[in-house]
Design a protein around this motif. Structure first.
Motif, PDB file in Angstrom:
ATOM      1  N   UNK A   1      29.101 -35.397 -33.203  1.00 53.62           N
ATOM      2  CA  UNK A   1      29.953 -35.993 -32.081  1.00 53.62           C
ATOM      3  C   UNK A   1      29.957 -37.509 -32.076  1.00 53.62           C
ATOM      4  N   UNK A   2      30.950 -37.996 -32.364  1.00 58.92           N
ATOM      5  CA  UNK A   2      30.970 -39.548 -32.370  1.00 58.92           C
ATOM      6  C   UNK A   2      31.425 -40.180 -30.913  1.00 58.92           C
ATOM      7  N   UNK A   3      31.550 -41.324 -30.613  1.00 55.95           N
ATOM      8  CA  UNK A   3      31.714 -41.809 -29.424  1.00 55.95           C
ATOM      9  C   UNK A   3      33.206 -41.560 -28.815  1.00 55.95           C
ATOM     10  N   UNK A   4      34.025 -41.044 -29.698  1.00 62.43           N
ATOM     11  CA  UNK A   4      35.404 -40.774 -29.362  1.00 62.43           C
ATOM     12  C   UNK A   4      35.757 -39.358 -28.991  1.00 62.43           C
ATOM     13  N   UNK A   5      34.490 -38.689 -29.319  1.00 64.69           N
ATOM     14  CA  UNK A   5      34.594 -37.171 -28.918  1.00 64.69           C
ATOM     15  C   UNK A   5      35.102 -37.105 -27.457  1.00 64.69           C
ATOM     16  N   UNK A   6      35.866 -35.946 -27.157  1.00 72.02           N
ATOM     17  CA  UNK A   6      36.304 -35.768 -25.920  1.00 72.02           C
ATOM     18  C   UNK A   6      35.187 -35.599 -24.920  1.00 72.02           C
ATOM     19  N   UNK A   7      34.088 -35.109 -25.495  1.00 79.00           N
ATOM     20  CA  UNK A   7      32.950 -34.885 -24.488  1.00 79.00           C
ATOM     21  C   UNK A   7      32.468 -36.143 -23.700  1.00 79.00           C
ATOM     22  N   UNK A   8      32.607 -37.386 -24.236  1.00 77.90           N
ATOM     23  CA  UNK A   8      32.077 -38.655 -23.886  1.00 77.90           C
ATOM     24  C   UNK A   8      33.321 -39.356 -22.771  1.00 77.90           C
ATOM     25  N   UNK A   9      34.352 -38.422 -22.663  1.00 78.95           N
ATOM     26  CA  UNK A   9      35.196 -38.969 -21.697  1.00 78.95           C
ATOM     27  C   UNK A   9      35.376 -38.088 -20.357  1.00 78.95           C
ATOM     28  N   UNK A  10      34.131 -37.304 -20.368  1.00 74.11           N
ATOM     29  CA  UNK A  10      34.064 -36.508 -19.097  1.00 74.11           C
ATOM     30  C   UNK A  10      33.465 -37.319 -17.786  1.00 74.11           C
TER      31      UNK A  10
ATOM     32  N   UNK B   1      31.744 -38.598 -14.261  1.00 71.50           N
ATOM     33  CA  UNK B   1      30.334 -38.205 -13.719  1.00 71.50           C
ATOM     34  C   UNK B   1      30.602 -37.018 -12.626  1.00 71.50           C
ATOM     35  N   UNK B   2      31.719 -37.050 -11.973  1.00 69.30           N
ATOM     36  CA  UNK B   2      31.822 -36.173 -10.948  1.00 69.30           C
ATOM     37  C   UNK B   2      32.147 -34.418 -11.594  1.00 69.30           C
ATOM     38  N   UNK B   3      32.957 -34.634 -12.714  1.00 71.63           N
ATOM     39  CA  UNK B   3      33.128 -33.400 -13.486  1.00 71.63           C
ATOM     40  C   UNK B   3      32.025 -33.041 -14.139  1.00 71.63           C
ATOM     41  N   UNK B   4      30.931 -34.008 -14.477  1.00 73.52           N
ATOM     42  CA  UNK B   4      29.719 -33.329 -15.279  1.00 73.52           C
ATOM     43  C   UNK B   4      28.723 -32.833 -14.055  1.00 73.52           C
TER      44      UNK B   4
ATOM     45  N   UNK C   1      23.507 -37.201  -8.101  1.00 75.39           N
ATOM     46  CA  UNK C   1      23.706 -38.269  -8.935  1.00 75.39           C
ATOM     47  C   UNK C   1      23.221 -37.797 -10.235  1.00 75.39           C
ATOM     48  N   UNK C   2      23.971 -38.328 -11.227  1.00 73.58           N
ATOM     49  CA  UNK C   2      23.390 -38.235 -12.903  1.00 73.58           C
ATOM     50  C   UNK C   2      21.852 -38.646 -12.963  1.00 73.58           C
ATOM     51  N   UNK C   3      21.620 -39.678 -12.142  1.00 69.75           N
ATOM     52  CA  UNK C   3      20.256 -40.011 -12.524  1.00 69.75           C
ATOM     53  C   UNK C   3      19.070 -39.186 -12.076  1.00 69.75           C
ATOM     54  N   UNK C   4      19.411 -38.049 -11.239  1.00 67.50           N
ATOM     55  CA  UNK C   4      18.518 -37.038 -11.070  1.00 67.50           C
ATOM     56  C   UNK C   4      18.132 -36.262 -12.330  1.00 67.50           C
ATOM     57  N   UNK C   5      18.889 -36.317 -13.430  1.00 71.00           N
ATOM     58  CA  UNK C   5      18.559 -35.628 -14.406  1.00 71.00           C
ATOM     59  C   UNK C   5      17.593 -36.404 -15.390  1.00 71.00           C
TER      60      UNK C   5
ATOM     61  N   UNK D   1      23.786 -39.186 -22.368  1.00 74.88           N
ATOM     62  CA  UNK D   1      23.201 -37.925 -22.677  1.00 74.88           C
ATOM     63  C   UNK D   1      23.737 -36.647 -22.236  1.00 74.88           C
ATOM     64  N   UNK D   2      24.003 -36.549 -20.919  1.00 77.88           N
ATOM     65  CA  UNK D   2      24.353 -35.370 -20.283  1.00 77.88           C
ATOM     66  C   UNK D   2      26.004 -35.279 -20.872  1.00 77.88           C
ATOM     67  N   UNK D   3      26.752 -36.216 -20.875  1.00 75.25           N
ATOM     68  CA  UNK D   3      28.071 -36.093 -21.823  1.00 75.25           C
ATOM     69  C   UNK D   3      27.849 -35.285 -23.157  1.00 75.25           C
ATOM     70  N   UNK D   4      26.689 -35.707 -23.918  1.00 80.12           N
ATOM     71  CA  UNK D   4      26.562 -35.079 -25.191  1.00 80.12           C
ATOM     72  C   UNK D   4      26.152 -33.886 -24.945  1.00 80.12           C
ATOM     73  N   UNK D   5      25.175 -33.366 -24.004  1.00 79.74           N
ATOM     74  CA  UNK D   5      24.889 -32.073 -23.787  1.00 79.74           C
ATOM     75  C   UNK D   5      26.070 -31.221 -23.344  1.00 79.74           C
ATOM     76  N   UNK D   6      26.917 -31.668 -22.547  1.00 83.17           N
ATOM     77  CA  UNK D   6      28.327 -31.161 -22.167  1.00 83.17           C
ATOM     78  C   UNK D   6      28.909 -30.785 -23.363  1.00 83.17           C
ATOM     79  N   UNK D   7      29.119 -31.662 -24.405  1.00 83.58           N
ATOM     80  CA  UNK D   7      29.933 -31.469 -25.617  1.00 83.58           C
ATOM     81  C   UNK D   7      29.319 -30.385 -26.348  1.00 83.58           C
TER      82      UNK D   7
END
Length: 174
Positions: A5-14, A16-19, A33-37, A106-112
């Protein structure tokens, strides 16, 4: 299986709230908060939800705030990545600092990864709360007390001279 997954993958455009909504729904959490991960436990359970036999969830500490235990959680995650042939570097030092951007990416990558390899919703029959409960029950936690007959230093009671008198708390030779 690579992390192609490159940085232009749709996963990286998700966002904070949706994640956070996805994470909380998937794992039965209430993260605000994302930081809780940052302690790595949620990351481990995301992979566990897809590959339950690969992640040693019983070795994951969900409540830790200590960096050494966070590192242990990431070792569990890295071991799962290795077993699954996921070629993704986990920058543990950055993630355990609890910075928003590092954990968001990292959470965006995992979501992808989840979107590519998992079902559209929660995995059928996967109960995240029960999985955490079973894992906690399977893990004997150290209560912070020394083993019977041993002080926190690990040496037997009685000091250098040892013997029954020392163990009983009496001075030797008296």
């Amino acid at each position: 299986m690579s992390s192609s997954m490159g940085m232009l993958d749709p996963a990286y455009f998700v966002g904070r709230v949706a994640l956070l909504n996805w994470l909380n729904d998937l794992l039965g959490l209430s993260y605000a908060k994302v930081e809780e991960c940052a302690n790595g436990a949620a990351y481990c359970q995301i992979i566990h939800s897809l590959h339950p036999t690969v992640v040693a969830l019983h070795r994951v500490d969900y409540t830790t705030k200590a960096q050494y235990a966070m590192v242990a959680n990431y070792k569990v995650l890295q071991a799962a990545f290795t077993k699954l042939s996921i070629d993704r570097h986990i920058d543990v030092e950055k993630l355990i600092r609890g910075k928003y951007q590092d954990n968001l990416e990292f959470l965006q990558w995992l979501k992808g990864y989840y979107s590519t390899h998992g079902p559209d919703g929660p995995p059928p029959g996967y109960d995240p709360v029960a999985a955490r409960t079973r894992a906690a029950a399977a893990t004997p936690r150290n209560s912070g007390r020394p083993a019977a007959g041993r002080p926190l230093g690990g040496r037997p009671l009685g000091g250098a001279r040892g013997g029954a008198a020392a163990a009983a708390g009496r001075p030797a030779g008296g």
